[in-house]
Design an enzyme around this catalytic site. Sequence first.
Site, short mmCIF file in Angstrom:
data_model
loop_
_atom_site.label_atom_id
_atom_site.label_comp_id
_atom_site.label_asym_id
_atom_site.label_seq_id
_atom_site.Cartn_x
_atom_site.Cartn_y
_atom_site.Cartn_z
N PRO A 171 0.79 -1.23 0.00
CA PRO A 171 0.00 0.00 0.00
C PRO A 171 0.83 1.28 0.00
CG PRO A 171 -0.95 -1.58 1.51
CD PRO A 171 0.36 -2.15 1.07
N GLU B 2 0.29 -10.42 7.27
CA GLU B 2 0.32 -9.02 7.71
C GLU B 2 1.44 -8.23 7.03
OE1 GLU B 2 -1.73 -7.16 9.82
OE2 GLU B 2 -3.00 -8.89 9.38
N ARG C 106 0.93 -6.39 -22.99
CA ARG C 106 0.14 -5.89 -24.12
C ARG C 106 0.83 -4.72 -24.82
NH1 ARG C 106 -3.42 -1.87 -23.65
NH2 ARG C 106 -5.06 -3.04 -24.74
N ASP D 199 -5.46 3.75 -26.08
CA ASP D 199 -5.91 3.46 -24.72
C ASP D 199 -6.04 4.73 -23.89
OD1 ASP D 199 -5.97 0.76 -25.16
OD2 ASP D 199 -4.01 0.37 -24.27
#
Length: 257
Positions: free
Chosen positions: A93, A120, A158, A173
Amino acid sequence: MRFDIITLFPELIQPYLEAGVTRRAYASGQVQVRLWQLRDYAEGNYRRVDDRPFGGGPGMVMMAEPLSRCLQAIREDRADPAGSEAPVVLFTPIGTRLDHAEVTHWAEGQGAVLLCGRYEGIDQRFVDAHVTHQLSLGDFVLSGGEIAAVALLDAVARLQPGVLQDEASHIQDSFNPALDGLLDCPHYTRPEQWQGQGVPEVLLGGNHAAIARWRRDQSLQLTAQHRPELVERARNQGLLDKADRVTLARLAEAGKL
């Protein structure tokens, strides 16, 4: 390029490498992927890779030693020249948000070691000693890094030449510099009428200049409605021309923004 993935669940990743359009990248060897089962580098009958956190608290923490042994095996297998070892990426995170620019950076590189955490977290000493980059998919928490690793692989694969049937596909895109970082426009296909809804007339007329303008206007409208900060960034970078500014003013006057 080569990606080595350290994971406790290689079975979550393997099927993805064998399906979908991006499989061409792996079948051709443009993007090489090797999965490393972390438990193979743990000791004892139970092949333990985690333990309770010092200081108490819920959950378990991945141990540094099995990770270190696995990484050493990867280094030996890759045989990268000294001083140019592959970067080690941890999905966490606190990492840099994965966006188009970040994906392009990895797509133009030589690969990396992707570390899929669980529980964790990972013993910080291993992170401090070996992790060179930290990436995040967004402000939410996953059960492990495997989904994030697959997301990065898909986005990188891709972009490789020949992977998509039409080389121009990824250029259109959302977030691509070719669109000045804006969102893509809506798309339509046959039939012309579906459940009472038709295709915009401009797309049926064959006037390529008018089609290009319509698509740009739609891109501006969608981006202004859903990601206005991207329009502001394009404006500040001088990427919006007079026609773009007229479109945005017209949309604002009509209350569509």
